[in-house]
Design a protein around this motif. Structure first.
Motif, mmCIF file in Angstrom:
data_model
loop_
_atom_site.group_PDB
_atom_site.id
_atom_site.type_symbol
_atom_site.label_atom_id
_atom_site.label_comp_id
_atom_site.label_asym_id
_atom_site.label_seq_id
_atom_site.Cartn_x
_atom_site.Cartn_y
_atom_site.Cartn_z
ATOM 1 N N PHE A 96 0.814 -1.216 0.000
ATOM 2 C CA PHE A 96 0.000 0.000 0.000
ATOM 3 C C PHE A 96 0.849 1.269 0.000
ATOM 4 O O PHE A 96 0.355 2.357 0.274
ATOM 5 N N MET A 97 2.149 1.142 -0.298
ATOM 6 C CA MET A 97 3.024 2.322 -0.265
ATOM 7 C C MET A 97 2.659 3.312 -1.373
ATOM 8 O O MET A 97 2.190 2.930 -2.436
ATOM 9 N N ARG A 98 2.892 4.606 -1.079
ATOM 10 C CA ARG A 98 2.688 5.651 -2.090
ATOM 11 C C ARG A 98 4.039 6.118 -2.585
ATOM 12 O O ARG A 98 4.990 6.220 -1.793
ATOM 13 N N PHE B 205 -7.169 12.543 1.019
ATOM 14 C CA PHE B 205 -7.641 12.290 -0.351
ATOM 15 C C PHE B 205 -8.966 12.976 -0.671
ATOM 16 O O PHE B 205 -9.864 12.403 -1.296
ATOM 17 N N LEU B 206 -9.070 14.210 -0.228
ATOM 18 C CA LEU B 206 -10.257 15.008 -0.538
ATOM 19 C C LEU B 206 -9.867 16.258 -1.321
ATOM 20 O O LEU B 206 -10.669 17.165 -1.462
ATOM 21 N N ARG B 207 -8.626 16.317 -1.816
ATOM 22 C CA ARG B 207 -8.173 17.522 -2.514
ATOM 23 C C ARG B 207 -8.652 17.521 -3.959
ATOM 24 O O ARG B 207 -8.349 16.606 -4.730
ATOM 25 N N GLY C 272 -4.102 23.997 -10.930
ATOM 26 C CA GLY C 272 -4.692 22.656 -11.051
ATOM 27 C C GLY C 272 -4.627 21.837 -9.786
ATOM 28 O O GLY C 272 -5.106 20.704 -9.750
ATOM 29 N N ARG C 273 -4.017 22.386 -8.736
ATOM 30 C CA ARG C 273 -3.938 21.635 -7.475
ATOM 31 C C ARG C 273 -4.443 22.450 -6.292
ATOM 32 O O ARG C 273 -4.164 22.094 -5.138
ATOM 33 N N ASN C 274 -5.149 23.540 -6.571
ATOM 34 C CA ASN C 274 -5.630 24.423 -5.486
ATOM 35 C C ASN C 274 -4.522 24.655 -4.461
ATOM 36 O O ASN C 274 -4.696 24.451 -3.248
HETATM 37 C C1 UGA Z 1 -1.424 4.872 -4.714
HETATM 38 C C2 UGA Z 1 -2.002 4.512 -3.335
HETATM 39 O O1 UGA Z 1 -2.196 5.707 -2.567
HETATM 40 C C3 UGA Z 1 -1.052 3.567 -2.576
HETATM 41 O O2 UGA Z 1 -1.634 3.183 -1.333
HETATM 42 C C4 UGA Z 1 -0.811 2.331 -3.446
HETATM 43 O O3 UGA Z 1 0.101 1.431 -2.808
HETATM 44 C C5 UGA Z 1 -0.241 2.765 -4.785
HETATM 45 O O4 UGA Z 1 -1.164 3.663 -5.440
HETATM 46 C C6 UGA Z 1 -0.044 1.524 -5.628
HETATM 47 O O5 UGA Z 1 -1.016 0.835 -5.928
HETATM 48 O O6 UGA Z 1 1.123 1.164 -5.901
HETATM 49 P P1 UGA Z 1 0.432 6.564 -5.601
HETATM 50 O O7 UGA Z 1 -0.109 6.247 -6.957
HETATM 51 O O8 UGA Z 1 1.892 6.502 -5.376
HETATM 52 O O9 UGA Z 1 -0.223 5.586 -4.505
HETATM 53 O O10 UGA Z 1 0.005 8.049 -5.258
HETATM 54 P P2 UGA Z 1 -1.155 8.760 -4.399
HETATM 55 O O11 UGA Z 1 -0.534 9.538 -3.320
HETATM 56 O O12 UGA Z 1 -2.189 7.810 -4.024
HETATM 57 O O13 UGA Z 1 -1.734 9.798 -5.473
HETATM 58 C C7 UGA Z 1 -2.381 9.359 -6.643
HETATM 59 C C8 UGA Z 1 -2.910 10.539 -7.418
HETATM 60 O O14 UGA Z 1 -4.003 11.140 -6.742
HETATM 61 C C9 UGA Z 1 -1.903 11.661 -7.647
HETATM 62 O O15 UGA Z 1 -1.987 12.088 -8.992
HETATM 63 C C10 UGA Z 1 -2.346 12.761 -6.709
HETATM 64 O O16 UGA Z 1 -2.010 14.046 -7.174
HETATM 65 C C11 UGA Z 1 -3.845 12.560 -6.722
HETATM 66 N N1 UGA Z 1 -4.524 13.072 -5.505
HETATM 67 C C12 UGA Z 1 -4.231 12.581 -4.291
HETATM 68 C C13 UGA Z 1 -5.505 14.051 -5.643
HETATM 69 O O17 UGA Z 1 -5.814 14.512 -6.766
HETATM 70 N N2 UGA Z 1 -6.164 14.493 -4.529
HETATM 71 C C14 UGA Z 1 -5.881 14.008 -3.285
HETATM 72 O O18 UGA Z 1 -6.526 14.453 -2.299
HETATM 73 C C15 UGA Z 1 -4.893 13.036 -3.165
#
Ligand code: UGA
Length: 477
Positions: free
Chosen positions: A149-151, A246-248, A405-407
């Motif tokens: 689940f890492m980001r 994750f509400l942005r 694009g990201r507020n």
């Molecule tokens: C995501 C999941 O968050 C991880 O838990 C998971 O392990 C990973 O996919 C995976 O399957 O390998 P990741 O893709 O690295 O992680 O990035 P996130 O931080 O989840 O962001 C994803 C996208 O959502 C980005 O483009 C980010 O800008 C966007 N985002 C995130 C928003 O538009 N609004 C938010 O509030 C949060």
């Protein structure tokens, strides 16, 4: 401490290998891509991930981590983690061929009792199917699902301080053995069957993507009714049942995971006769964000000769150089197709972006990208963009449109500087001269109403003020 192998030195594989060696295990990371392997041999990481280089080299020096292109190096490993990509096929389903190839390649070198641990995100039933392969049964190899689940951007921290470790196994012994590998971490272990583990991974990503798409829908409503989506997100996020993450609102989600996993889950569902109207809407809403942004930028430069749009940020999110699924590049492509020249900057992702969209004029300095531009799209919220000298930028840009694009930017300040500031559902959208170009249909601002400013109810200068909401065409509708 165990001996283990990790197949794949991509994001998940490298972080898994580095972190498990940090936990004290002896890890061999197998990578068949010659370029990645020789980069690692030369002391370079093939990816930008905060904290990872230090961890890799520390454990290499300590003799706990090594890299090889040879499956024979699996040797005495009691566990073989598979962390190879599962890309999206044309029809949306996940392509598991790399996983299956890895399994076939490792079997001749694995001892009976070895446990294959599947970290790659795979369709539900994949681990069961692998466990049922004749070659796997003959070799007396166990298969465990252990989704990750890492980001990206916070991968090391996410691995070492996980919210939970999920172990999907068909035998108690295998579950216990894999659980022990994580003994050094303080994390709840959730032991379930393999299919539930696999489905949980897709569900988590799809649910996070759903939250974002939902808030993006709300952002358009906020614009239409002259409310502020950031305030709305803050308020609903304070509900403990909902939480703030994750509400942005903004350009929407990109990356290598959400897009592919939402489609793959839908595809698994369809294959099992389950309709997925929510997942489909989540995906479509996300696509629309980019189209709206491109349309708005095109409109803003419509009357200009030889228009130039500058894009700040190309990585799909900050703290990574990964441009897979990058909203910025998708929009650049749309603009380019309409005859608009695009200049772009990113602190880390320029080389990767250049490979995907070579038509863009890439600049290594943000000011150079903005010089003479007619409009700006802020696509990735790299912290350094928040502290640009915006007064100087106002002087050097030809036009005055900024689409945030990201507020992320200080809309009040930008409006004061004379920019036309557009966002996704923030109340502080401005036509750049401090006046609303049309009557505010909702009448006077409600008492005590303040503009967006980081949520403390005052401007950056400390006074509580009111900025007419939704001016200048009200955002990106
Ligand atoms: C995501 C999941 O968050 C991880 O838990 C998971 O392990 C990973 O996919 C995976 O399957 O390998 P990741 O893709 O690295 O992680 O990035 P996130 O931080 O989840 O962001 C994803 C996208 O959502 C980005 O483009 C980010 O800008 C966007 N985002 C995130 C928003 O538009 N609004 C938010 O509030 C949060």
């Amino acid at each position: 401490m165990a001996r283990l192998a990790v197949i794949g030195a991509g994001y998940v594989g490298l972080v898994t290998a580095a972190c498990l060696s940090e936990c004290g295990h002896r890890v061999t990371c197998i990578e068949v891509d010659e370029r990645k392997l020789s980069a690692l041999g030369a002391g370079e990481l093939p990816i930008h991930e905060p904290g990872l280089a230090e961890l890799v080299w520390k454990n290499v020096v300590a003799g706990r981590l090594q890299f090889s292109g040879d499956y024979a190096q699996i040797g005495e490993s009691a566990f073989v983690f598979i962390a190879v990509p599962t890309p999206c096929r044309e029809n949306g389903s996940a392509d598991t061929s790399y996983v299956l190839q890895a399994v076939e390649s490792l079997i001749p070198h694995a001892n009976p009792g070895t446990i294959i641990v599947i970290k790659s995100t795979v369709p539900v039933g994949t681990a069961d199917a692998i466990a049922g392969l004749q070659s796997v049964l003959n070799a007396r190899i166990e298969v465990v699902s252990n989704p990750e689940f890492m980001r990206q951007g916070t991968a090391v921290q996410d691995f070492l301080q996980p919210d939970r470790v999920v172990v999907g196994a068909s035998s108690l012994q295998a579950a216990v053995d894999v659980t022990r590998l994580y003994g050094a971490l303080e994390a709840p272990i959730v032991a379930v069957d393999r299919r539930s583990a696999e489905l949980a991974k897709y569900t988590a990503n799809a649910l996070l993507a759903t939250r974002i798409s939902f808030m993006n829908e709300i952002s358009h409503i906020a614009t239409a009714v002259h409310a502020d989506v950031d305030d709305v997100a803050r308020i609903v996020g304070m509900d403990r049942r909902i939480g703030p993450a994750f509400l942005r609102a903004g350009l929407g989600w990109g990356g290598s995971c959400f897009p592919k996993d939402v489609l793959a889950l839908s595809s698994v569902a369809a294959g099992n006769g389950c309709p997925t109207p929510i997942l489909e809407a989540v995906y479509e809403t996300n696509e629309h964000q980019r189209e709206r942004a491109a349309r708005l930028l095109l409109d803003s430069v419509g009357s200009v000769q030889d228009p130039v749009v500058a894009i700040l940020g190309l990585a799909f999110k900050p703290n990574t150089d990964d441009v897979r699924g990058s909203p910025a590049l998708g929009i650049a492509q749309l603009l380019f197709e309409e005859g608009v020249a695009v200049r772009a900057h990113d602190p880390f992702a320029l080389a990767n972006a250049r490979q995907v969209v070579p038509e863009v004029d890439y600049r290594s300095d943000p000011y150079s990208a903005l010089d003479g531009a007619d409009a700006l799209l802020l696509a990735t919220e790299w912290p350094e963009y928040g502290t640009l000298d915006w007064a100087m930028v106002r002087e050097t840009m030809r036009g005055k449109t900024i689409l945030d694009g990201r507020n992320f930017l200080d809309g009040v300040l930008l409006a004061e500087l004379g920019f036309r500031y557009w966002s996704f559902g923030r109340a502080t959208q401005s036509n750049g001269n401090g006046a609303a170009p049309h009557d505010d249909k909702l009448g006077s601002p409600p008492p005590g109403r303040t503009p967006q400013n980081g949520g403390n109810g005052t401007t950056p200068h400390g006074e509580a003020t009111w900025t007419p909401p939704g001016v200048w065409g009200a955002g990106v509708e």
